[in-house]
Design a protein around this motif. Structure first.
Motif, PDB file in Angstrom:
ATOM      1  N   ALA A 154       0.831  -1.204   0.000  1.00 51.76           N
ATOM      2  CA  ALA A 154       0.000   0.000   0.000  1.00 51.76           C
ATOM      3  C   ALA A 154       0.866   1.256   0.000  1.00 51.76           C
ATOM      4  N   VAL A 155       1.844   1.317   0.893  1.00 50.79           N
ATOM      5  CA  VAL A 155       2.692   2.508   0.959  1.00 50.79           C
ATOM      6  C   VAL A 155       3.501   2.664  -0.323  1.00 50.79           C
ATOM      7  N   ARG A 156       3.938   1.567  -0.912  1.00 51.54           N
ATOM      8  CA  ARG A 156       4.614   1.657  -2.207  1.00 51.54           C
ATOM      9  C   ARG A 156       3.693   2.252  -3.267  1.00 51.54           C
ATOM     10  N   ALA A 157       2.440   1.807  -3.262  1.00 54.29           N
ATOM     11  CA  ALA A 157       1.477   2.332  -4.232  1.00 54.29           C
ATOM     12  C   ALA A 157       1.213   3.812  -3.997  1.00 54.29           C
ATOM     13  N   TRP A 158       1.142   4.218  -2.737  1.00 53.89           N
ATOM     14  CA  TRP A 158       0.962   5.644  -2.448  1.00 53.89           C
ATOM     15  C   TRP A 158       2.153   6.444  -2.951  1.00 53.89           C
ATOM     16  N   SER A 159       3.354   5.920  -2.726  1.00 56.41           N
ATOM     17  CA  SER A 159       4.565   6.623  -3.146  1.00 56.41           C
ATOM     18  C   SER A 159       4.593   6.838  -4.653  1.00 56.41           C
ATOM     19  N   ALA A 160       4.052   5.869  -5.402  1.00 56.37           N
ATOM     20  CA  ALA A 160       4.040   5.984  -6.859  1.00 56.37           C
ATOM     21  C   ALA A 160       3.156   7.123  -7.338  1.00 56.37           C
ATOM     22  N   LEU A 161       2.258   7.592  -6.490  1.00 63.83           N
ATOM     23  CA  LEU A 161       1.358   8.688  -6.854  1.00 63.83           C
ATOM     24  C   LEU A 161       1.868  10.048  -6.391  1.00 63.83           C
ATOM     25  N   VAL A 162       2.998  10.065  -5.693  1.00 63.23           N
ATOM     26  CA  VAL A 162       3.524  11.289  -5.089  1.00 63.23           C
ATOM     27  C   VAL A 162       4.786  11.731  -5.816  1.00 63.23           C
ATOM     28  N   ARG A 163       4.925  13.012  -5.982  1.00 63.83           N
ATOM     29  CA  ARG A 163       6.126  13.547  -6.628  1.00 63.83           C
ATOM     30  C   ARG A 163       7.368  13.198  -5.818  1.00 63.83           C
ATOM     31  N   PRO A 164       8.541  13.089  -6.455  1.00 64.69           N
ATOM     32  CA  PRO A 164       9.776  12.868  -5.697  1.00 64.69           C
ATOM     33  C   PRO A 164       9.971  13.949  -4.627  1.00 64.69           C
ATOM     34  N   GLY A 165      10.303  13.525  -3.437  1.00 70.19           N
ATOM     35  CA  GLY A 165      10.455  14.456  -2.320  1.00 70.19           C
ATOM     36  C   GLY A 165       9.173  14.722  -1.567  1.00 70.19           C
ATOM     37  N   GLY A 166       8.062  14.190  -2.067  1.00 69.73           N
ATOM     38  CA  GLY A 166       6.785  14.393  -1.403  1.00 69.73           C
ATOM     39  C   GLY A 166       6.661  13.577  -0.128  1.00 69.73           C
ATOM     40  N   THR A 167       5.545  13.771   0.568  1.00 70.40           N
ATOM     41  CA  THR A 167       5.369  13.270   1.930  1.00 70.40           C
ATOM     42  C   THR A 167       4.284  12.201   2.016  1.00 70.40           C
ATOM     43  N   ILE A 168       4.565  11.174   2.811  1.00 69.59           N
ATOM     44  CA  ILE A 168       3.542  10.244   3.266  1.00 69.59           C
ATOM     45  C   ILE A 168       3.408  10.462   4.769  1.00 69.59           C
ATOM     46  N   ALA A 169       2.206  10.757   5.246  1.00 73.79           N
ATOM     47  CA  ALA A 169       1.991  11.053   6.663  1.00 73.79           C
ATOM     48  C   ALA A 169       0.760  10.298   7.147  1.00 73.79           C
ATOM     49  N   CYS A 170       0.958   9.432   8.138  1.00 74.60           N
ATOM     50  CA  CYS A 170      -0.131   8.591   8.643  1.00 74.60           C
ATOM     51  C   CYS A 170      -0.198   8.668  10.160  1.00 74.60           C
ATOM     52  N   VAL A 171      -1.399   8.673  10.684  1.00 74.56           N
ATOM     53  CA  VAL A 171      -1.617   8.585  12.124  1.00 74.56           C
ATOM     54  C   VAL A 171      -2.244   7.229  12.432  1.00 74.56           C
ATOM     55  N   ASP A 172      -1.696   6.557  13.444  1.00 76.41           N
ATOM     56  CA  ASP A 172      -2.311   5.308  13.876  1.00 76.41           C
ATOM     57  C   ASP A 172      -1.841   4.984  15.285  1.00 76.41           C
ATOM     58  N   ALA A 173      -2.395   3.875  15.810  1.00 74.36           N
ATOM     59  CA  ALA A 173      -2.048   3.391  17.143  1.00 74.36           C
ATOM     60  C   ALA A 173      -1.926   1.875  17.081  1.00 74.36           C
ATOM     61  N   ASN A 174      -1.303   1.315  18.078  1.00 75.39           N
ATOM     62  CA  ASN A 174      -1.237  -0.148  18.206  1.00 75.39           C
ATOM     63  C   ASN A 174      -2.460  -0.587  19.006  1.00 75.39           C
ATOM     64  N   TRP A 175      -3.567  -0.771  18.301  1.00 69.48           N
ATOM     65  CA  TRP A 175      -4.855  -0.940  18.952  1.00 69.48           C
ATOM     66  C   TRP A 175      -4.993  -2.280  19.669  1.00 69.48           C
ATOM     67  N   TYR A 176      -4.398  -3.340  19.114  1.00 68.32           N
ATOM     68  CA  TYR A 176      -4.658  -4.684  19.646  1.00 68.32           C
ATOM     69  C   TYR A 176      -3.364  -5.485  19.827  1.00 68.32           C
ATOM     70  N   PRO A 177      -2.448  -5.000  20.639  1.00 71.20           N
ATOM     71  CA  PRO A 177      -1.161  -5.703  20.790  1.00 71.20           C
ATOM     72  C   PRO A 177      -1.300  -7.097  21.390  1.00 71.20           C
ATOM     73  N   ASP A 178      -2.375  -7.363  22.089  1.00 70.88           N
ATOM     74  CA  ASP A 178      -2.602  -8.687  22.679  1.00 70.88           C
ATOM     75  C   ASP A 178      -3.606  -9.519  21.879  1.00 70.88           C
ATOM     76  N   GLY A 179      -3.867  -9.111  20.667  1.00 66.84           N
ATOM     77  CA  GLY A 179      -4.846  -9.789  19.833  1.00 66.84           C
ATOM     78  C   GLY A 179      -6.167  -9.053  19.836  1.00 66.84           C
ATOM     79  N   ILE A 180      -6.898  -9.155  18.737  1.00 63.23           N
ATOM     80  CA  ILE A 180      -8.167  -8.447  18.601  1.00 63.23           C
ATOM     81  C   ILE A 180      -9.200  -9.016  19.564  1.00 63.23           C
TER      82      ILE A 180
END
Length: 266
Positions: A154-180
Motif C-alpha cells: 500500500a505505501v509503495r502504491a501511495w509513493s508511486a502517486l507522489v512527486r519525488p520528495g513528497g510526503t507520506i503522513a499517517c496517524v495510527d495506534a497499536n490498537w490490539y497488541p494482545d490480539g483483537i
C-alpha cells in the motif's frame, strides 16, 4: 501470543478481495455512528483543534495536492481542505463515502472548503482514474494502517502517486497488541457484534499490523516501502482527551503516533 510482523504477506488461505469486501461491509454499517462520534458532543471542537494542529505540522503551510486514503467519513480530508489544501479522499466503503459526500455538500452550500471523494482501494489507489494523473504532493491517512491487508504494498502504491520528495503522513495506534478482542460491542447498523464477526481470527492473521506492539512496526513498513527520513511523533494530547471525555465504545485509549516519510528524490 505470537503476532505477525509488518513484513509478512497476507495469509494464503484468505482471499484478498473477499477480505476487503468484508471489511468494507463492516465500515459501511459503522459509518453513521462513526461520523457522528467525531463531529458531535463536547469533545468535538477540541478534537478538531488538535487534528488541525497535527496535520498543519505534518504538511506545513504551503497549499498541497493531497490524497487522503482510507478517508472514511472524510474527517481528515476536510481538516486538510480547511488548511488550504486541494484534497481528494479515497475509500472503498460505500457507507463511509456517503457520509463524506453528504458533509462535503453541506460545506459547499455554506461556502466552506470541502474535499472531493472517490471510491477506490487504499492498497491500490492508482487503479482509480478519478484521482487524476497529476502527482500528489502528499498522501495522508488516519487509523488505516492497522487494517490494511498489505501495508508495505500500500505505501509503495501511495509513493508511486507522489512527486519525488513528497510526503507520506499517517496517524495510527497499536490498537490490539494482545490480539483483537472480538467480544466488544459497537454501534453499527449490522448489530453490536459486527466488529467481532468481521475481524475474526482469519482477518487478524491476514492484517499484518492489526496486532503490532509499538510504533516501530509502522516505521518498518515505511522503510520497507522505500521511504526515506522516516520518523514518528507521539500525539500525547489524544490520551488527555480520552481521559477527560472517554473513548468510543469497544475501544481503549492507546498511544497515537504520526508516522512520516519522504518519497526519494531519485
Amino acid at each position: 501470543m505470537s503476532h505477525t510482523t509488518a513484513a509478512e504477506p497476507i495469509a494464503e488461505q484468505v482471499d484478498a478481495a473477499a477480505l476487503q469486501a468484508r471489511l468494507d461491509e463492516y465500515w459501511t454499517g459503522r459509518a453513521a455512528a462513526y461520523h457522528r462520534r467525531q463531529v458531535e458532543g463536547e469533545r468535538a471542537a477540541l478534537d478538531r483543534d488538535l487534528w488541525t494542529r497535527v496535520w498543519r505540522g505534518a504538511l506545513g503551510p504551503r497549499p498541497l495536492r493531497v490524497l487522503d486514503v482510507g478517508t472514511g467519513s472524510g474527517y481528515v480530508a476536510h481538516v486538510l481542505a480547511e488548511l488550504g489544501h486541494d484534497v481528494v479522499g479515497l475509500d472503498s466503503a460505500d457507507g463511509m463515502l456517503a457520509e463524506a459526500r453528504r458533509d462535503a455538500d453541506e460545506r459547499r452550500r455554506d461556502d466552506r472548503p470541502a474535499a472531493r471523494f472517490v471510491r477506490g482501494d487504499a492498497v491500490r489507489p492508482g487503479d482509480t482514474d478519478e484521482i487524476g494523473h497529476t502527482p500528489f504532493d502528499a498522501v495522508t491517512s488516519r487509523w488505516l494502517l492497522w487494517t490494511l491487508r498489505d501495508p508495505v504494498d500500500a505505501v509503495r502504491a501511495w509513493s508511486a502517486l507522489v512527486r519525488p520528495g513528497g510526503t507520506i503522513a499517517c496517524v495510527d495506534a497499536n490498537w490490539y497488541p494482545d490480539g483483537i478482542d472480538r467480544g466488544v460491542a459497537v454501534e453499527s447498523a449490522d448489530g453490536p457484534d459486527a466488529f467481532g464477526r468481521t475481524y475474526d481470527l482469519s482477518a487478524e492473521a491476514a492484517l499484518p499490523l492489526a496486532t503490532s506492539a509499538d510504533a516501530d512496526a509502522f516505521v518498518d513498513v515505511f522503510r520497507a516501502a522505500g521511504l526515506v527520513d522516516v520518523a514518528t511523533t507521539p500525539i500525547h494530547e489524544v490520551a488527555e482527551l480520552d481521559r477527560r471525555f472517554g473513548v468510543s465504545p469497544g475501544h481503549e485509549s492507546r498511544p497515537q503516533h504520526l508516522v512520516t516519510g519522504r518519497v526519494p528524490l531519485t
